[in-house]
Design an enzyme around this catalytic site. Sequence first.
Site, short mmCIF file in Angstrom:
data_model
loop_
_atom_site.label_atom_id
_atom_site.label_comp_id
_atom_site.label_asym_id
_atom_site.label_seq_id
_atom_site.Cartn_x
_atom_site.Cartn_y
_atom_site.Cartn_z
N HIS A 35 0.84 -1.21 0.00
CA HIS A 35 0.00 0.00 0.00
C HIS A 35 0.87 1.26 0.00
O HIS A 35 2.07 1.21 0.27
CB HIS A 35 -0.87 -0.01 1.25
CG HIS A 35 -0.05 -0.09 2.50
ND1 HIS A 35 0.66 0.99 2.98
CD2 HIS A 35 0.25 -1.14 3.30
CE1 HIS A 35 1.34 0.61 4.04
NE2 HIS A 35 1.12 -0.69 4.26
N ASP A 299 3.87 -4.84 3.47
CA ASP A 299 5.28 -5.25 3.39
C ASP A 299 5.45 -6.69 3.90
O ASP A 299 6.27 -7.43 3.38
CB ASP A 299 6.22 -4.27 4.10
CG ASP A 299 5.92 -4.07 5.56
OD1 ASP A 299 4.83 -4.52 6.00
OD2 ASP A 299 6.75 -3.48 6.27
#
Length: 402
Positions: A35, A299
């Site tokens: 994101h 991540d």
Amino acid sequence: MDIKPILFCVLVCFCVVQPQDPRFTLKQVVILSRHGLRTPLSKYLSEMTPKAWPSWKEKPGYLTAKGKVLEGYMGKFFSAWLSQKGLLPKTCPSEENFYVYANTKQRTLASALAFVGKAFPKCNITIHHSNSDVDPIFNPVIHNSSAIFREIVIEDMQEQLKALSLNASYKDLDMILDFKNSEICKNDHKCNLATDKNKAYVMSGEKPNLNGPLKIANSVVDAFVMQYYEGFPLNNVAWGHLETQEEWQTLMCLSRSYHNIIFNTSLVAKDIAQPLIKFMTNIFLNDSVPKISLLMGHDANMYTVLNSLNFKPYMLENQYELSPVSGKIVFQKWYDNVKKVELLRIHFVYQSYTQLRDCLELSLENPPQFRLLELNECTVDKNGFCLWSDFVEILQRLETDV
Ligand SMILES: *[C@@H]1O[C@H](CO)[C@@H](O)[C@H](O)[C@H]1NC(C)=O
Ligand SMILES: *[C@@H]1O[C@H](CO)[C@@H](O)[C@H](O)[C@H]1NC(C)=O
Ligand SMILES: *[C@@H]1O[C@H](CO)[C@@H](O)[C@H](O)[C@H]1NC(C)=O
Ligand SMILES: *[C@@H]1O[C@H](CO)[C@@H](O)[C@H](O)[C@H]1NC(C)=O
Ligand SMILES: *[C@@H]1O[C@H](CO)[C@@H](O)[C@H](O)[C@H]1NC(C)=O
């Protein structure tokens, strides 16, 4: 007589701007994305320092207004790049052409929306997502509930913790935070980041975690990185204490170590990434659809997929993070029209810290950074291609492994 040079030029120019090497055709792309730029996540930042943190407009963990703009730049770039490669129609793409799947969190949904909003501004693209609160495909939790798994993993993590040498990093962080005057030091009597104990937590259904100075350090450094990207004045980024590349690198060792310990061992990574890899494998092994997939996650998803597929270590130029906000692992399936064989090429596509902080628009002329990634078990040629069939083998082995 006069027409020939013009015609000649038209032909030459046409060939020059035609960037396609006719030998290779791009067939399919899967984009695994983190994101965009978000606000800091930790609820406990105020206990880690007596200093006042600069405030943010958005709620903790939300995509920021600038994050939306930056992810939009990526969307616009990718649509130009994929059109140039002949993978997008001139009209609005159908779901057979372009499919978006995002995690259910605000920052992933909003990032996906920002991407398609600029990639296909006049089109009505559906962002697919799970209807439950938590999507098991993106949720970076441990699945294996056996005691033996837990024991092995905790032991692994403790070993890694012991091997760390982060004194210089902790010293800087201690100074920046004035940690001795923090609530944590006053209330919990844990005042020495370099010597306080880290404890590893591993539970089925939960994210692997640490408790202690490395966890604190990761939360703080993450906040600094986001302040920097967001464009806070430099005296508001780590209260003006991060000026040189060396100072950044020293601090980044802390968050790198944190992520390494919780996500970067094969046993944990394979366990966590299994649902996402399975989802991706279904796309990779299905020739027909969709041509382009955008998977918007975190991540944690990037790290565990990188480890599971056994990527070679890499560095990202002009970046402090190994998986920056809005960064994308771009799996490309190519066809070699000469050798008649399918090929794989993988890039990490990301914005440099300057492109993020200065909010620089992207285009084919001013592209994001492309870093070739390599798999240990798929040898690349000088063009960065490896055999698609080798990649298929890796995926199939993973499916039967876990
Ligand atoms: C966009 O697509 C959705 C679902 O396919 C549909 O419900 C909606 O009416 C469409 N909106 C517009 C403006 O076309
Ligand atoms: C859980 O982990 C253990 C130890 O690695 C392994 O032997 C077992 O097969 C795993 N179970 C499942 C269901 O994956
Ligand atoms: C790191 O600092 C601690 C506490 O100050 C000390 O005990 C340890 O020896 C240091 N480690 C290294 C490698 O310098
Ligand atoms: C490929 O995708 C299509 C459409 O989603 C689906 O019907 C088909 O079962 C898939 N094939 C494989 C081998 O997964
Ligand atoms: C994971 O571990 C490997 C080997 O220790 C290391 O080279 C690599 O940089 C690590 N990857 C990440 C994303 O931290």
